[in-house]
Design a protein around this motif. Structure first.
Motif, PDB file in Angstrom:
ATOM      1  N   ASN A 177       0.740  -1.121   0.173  1.00 29.68           N
ATOM      2  CA  ASN A 177       0.101  -0.072   0.117  1.00 29.68           C
ATOM      3  C   ASN A 177       0.816   1.226   0.036  1.00 29.68           C
ATOM      4  N   LYS A 178       2.078   1.125   0.261  1.00 33.95           N
ATOM      5  CA  LYS A 178       2.918   2.326   0.350  1.00 33.95           C
ATOM      6  C   LYS A 178       2.870   3.261  -1.183  1.00 33.95           C
ATOM      7  N   ARG A 179       2.636   2.488  -2.264  1.00 28.36           N
ATOM      8  CA  ARG A 179       2.490   3.174  -3.684  1.00 28.36           C
ATOM      9  C   ARG A 179       1.341   3.869  -3.605  1.00 28.36           C
ATOM     10  N   ASN A 180       0.082   3.891  -2.642  1.00 21.93           N
ATOM     11  CA  ASN A 180      -0.973   4.587  -2.685  1.00 21.93           C
ATOM     12  C   ASN A 180      -1.118   5.614  -1.792  1.00 21.93           C
ATOM     13  N   ILE A 181       0.099   6.078  -1.226  1.00 16.01           N
ATOM     14  CA  ILE A 181       0.391   7.052  -0.228  1.00 16.01           C
ATOM     15  C   ILE A 181       1.150   8.026  -0.829  1.00 16.01           C
ATOM     16  N   ASP A 182       0.601   9.447  -0.741  1.00 23.16           N
ATOM     17  CA  ASP A 182       1.530  10.543  -1.265  1.00 23.16           C
ATOM     18  C   ASP A 182       1.896  11.069   0.053  1.00 23.16           C
ATOM     19  N   ILE A 183       3.115  11.840  -0.322  1.00 20.85           N
ATOM     20  CA  ILE A 183       3.852  12.459   0.973  1.00 20.85           C
ATOM     21  C   ILE A 183       4.015  13.897   0.082  1.00 20.85           C
ATOM     22  N   ILE A 184       3.646  14.953   0.898  1.00 16.54           N
ATOM     23  CA  ILE A 184       4.179  16.038   0.313  1.00 16.54           C
ATOM     24  C   ILE A 184       5.346  16.716   1.159  1.00 16.54           C
ATOM     25  N   MET A 185       6.429  16.890   0.472  1.00 16.13           N
ATOM     26  CA  MET A 185       7.863  17.399   1.133  1.00 16.13           C
ATOM     27  C   MET A 185       7.849  18.949   0.764  1.00 16.13           C
ATOM     28  N   VAL A 186       7.907  19.830   1.905  1.00 20.73           N
ATOM     29  CA  VAL A 186       7.859  21.212   1.560  1.00 20.73           C
ATOM     30  C   VAL A 186       9.369  21.689   1.922  1.00 20.73           C
ATOM     31  N   LEU A 239      11.831   4.019  -0.384  1.00 16.73           N
ATOM     32  CA  LEU A 239      10.861   3.155   0.507  1.00 16.73           C
ATOM     33  C   LEU A 239       9.419   2.641  -0.159  1.00 16.73           C
ATOM     34  N   GLY A 240       9.317   3.457  -1.284  1.00 16.28           N
ATOM     35  CA  GLY A 240       8.169   3.014  -2.259  1.00 16.28           C
ATOM     36  C   GLY A 240       7.069   3.980  -1.949  1.00 16.28           C
ATOM     37  N   TYR A 241       7.269   5.180  -1.343  1.00 19.23           N
ATOM     38  CA  TYR A 241       5.974   6.279  -1.273  1.00 19.23           C
ATOM     39  C   TYR A 241       6.023   7.070  -2.592  1.00 19.23           C
ATOM     40  N   ASN A 242       4.922   7.613  -2.779  1.00 21.06           N
ATOM     41  CA  ASN A 242       4.937   8.469  -3.779  1.00 21.06           C
ATOM     42  C   ASN A 242       5.257  10.123  -3.182  1.00 21.06           C
ATOM     43  N   VAL A 243       6.482  10.748  -3.344  1.00 22.50           N
ATOM     44  CA  VAL A 243       6.739  11.846  -3.064  1.00 22.50           C
ATOM     45  C   VAL A 243       6.512  13.076  -4.050  1.00 22.50           C
ATOM     46  N   LYS A 244       5.951  14.128  -3.436  1.00 21.21           N
ATOM     47  CA  LYS A 244       5.857  15.260  -4.101  1.00 21.21           C
ATOM     48  C   LYS A 244       6.648  16.478  -3.315  1.00 21.21           C
ATOM     49  N   THR A 245       7.299  16.982  -4.149  1.00 19.81           N
ATOM     50  CA  THR A 245       8.401  18.114  -3.337  1.00 19.81           C
ATOM     51  C   THR A 245       8.046  19.424  -3.986  1.00 19.81           C
ATOM     52  N   PHE A 246       7.862  20.286  -2.898  1.00 17.27           N
ATOM     53  CA  PHE A 246       7.838  21.774  -3.344  1.00 17.27           C
ATOM     54  C   PHE A 246       8.855  22.613  -2.555  1.00 17.27           C
ATOM     55  N   CYS A 247       9.426  23.507  -3.460  1.00 22.33           N
ATOM     56  CA  CYS A 247      10.517  24.344  -2.653  1.00 22.33           C
ATOM     57  C   CYS A 247      10.215  25.982  -3.133  1.00 22.33           C
ATOM     58  N   TYR A 248      10.337  26.861  -2.217  1.00 21.62           N
ATOM     59  CA  TYR A 248      10.207  28.057  -2.383  1.00 21.62           C
ATOM     60  C   TYR A 248      11.610  28.863  -2.045  1.00 21.62           C
ATOM     61  N   THR A 275      13.187  21.484  -0.051  1.00 25.59           N
ATOM     62  CA  THR A 275      14.306  20.632  -0.971  1.00 25.59           C
ATOM     63  C   THR A 275      15.512  20.869  -0.463  1.00 25.59           C
ATOM     64  N   GLY A 276      15.848  21.493   0.780  1.00 26.73           N
ATOM     65  CA  GLY A 276      17.374  21.631   1.109  1.00 26.73           C
ATOM     66  C   GLY A 276      17.897  20.459   1.266  1.00 26.73           C
ATOM     67  N   LEU A 277      19.014  20.336   2.006  1.00 25.25           N
ATOM     68  CA  LEU A 277      19.564  18.804   2.441  1.00 25.25           C
ATOM     69  C   LEU A 277      18.721  18.215   3.225  1.00 25.25           C
ATOM     70  N   ALA A 278      18.102  18.508   4.283  1.00 23.83           N
ATOM     71  CA  ALA A 278      17.260  17.575   4.912  1.00 23.83           C
ATOM     72  C   ALA A 278      16.051  17.328   4.159  1.00 23.83           C
ATOM     73  N   GLY A 279      15.315  18.105   3.499  1.00 19.60           N
ATOM     74  CA  GLY A 279      14.099  17.815   2.893  1.00 19.60           C
ATOM     75  C   GLY A 279      14.557  17.087   1.434  1.00 19.60           C
ATOM     76  N   GLY A 280      15.572  17.207   1.069  1.00 18.55           N
ATOM     77  CA  GLY A 280      15.775  16.370  -0.213  1.00 18.55           C
ATOM     78  C   GLY A 280      16.364  14.949   0.331  1.00 18.55           C
ATOM     79  N   SER A 281      16.991  15.142   1.115  1.00 19.93           N
ATOM     80  CA  SER A 281      17.359  13.750   1.752  1.00 19.93           C
ATOM     81  C   SER A 281      16.191  12.760   2.277  1.00 19.93           C
ATOM     82  N   ALA A 282      15.326  13.190   3.033  1.00 18.31           N
ATOM     83  CA  ALA A 282      14.113  12.674   3.653  1.00 18.31           C
ATOM     84  C   ALA A 282      13.118  12.177   2.047  1.00 18.31           C
ATOM     85  N   ALA A 283      13.131  13.194   1.425  1.00 16.40           N
ATOM     86  CA  ALA A 283      12.240  12.797   0.079  1.00 16.40           C
ATOM     87  C   ALA A 283      12.926  11.535  -0.673  1.00 16.40           C
TER      88      ALA A 283
END
Length: 89
Positions: free
Chosen positions: A31-40, A56-65, A42-50
């Protein structure tokens, strides 16, 4: 009017995170591919976590300002990397 339920565990503050981790439902790997994670952010920490969550198989959507395109705050992000990757010290 609806009431906002934050689902914060009961008990003293120092035990809330352990209580939450011990009672959370696990995600089936199928079910991991059915879960969307929004990462706001994408610096070092956000990019690494994303990247880790995507591996791990999650759908990750990243946003950066960027408030300034000439200045990066990643030089001071070591604490954020340690927190997002769960490194001790």
């Amino acid at each position: 009017m609806s009431v906002l339920d934050s689902k914060i565990p009961q008990g003293p503050l120092e035990h809330k995170w352990n209580t939450y981790k011990n009672n959370i439902n696990l995600v089936n790997p199928a079910n991991k591919r059915n879960i969307d994670i929004i990462m706001v952010g994408t610096g070092l920490a956000g990019g690494s976590a994303a990247a880790t969550l995507a591996e791990l198989g999650y759908n990750v959507k990243t946003f950066c300002y960027q408030d300034s395109p000439r200045r990066a705050h990643s030089i001071a992000a070591q604490g954020g990397i340690n927190a997002s990757k769960n490194y001790q010290g």
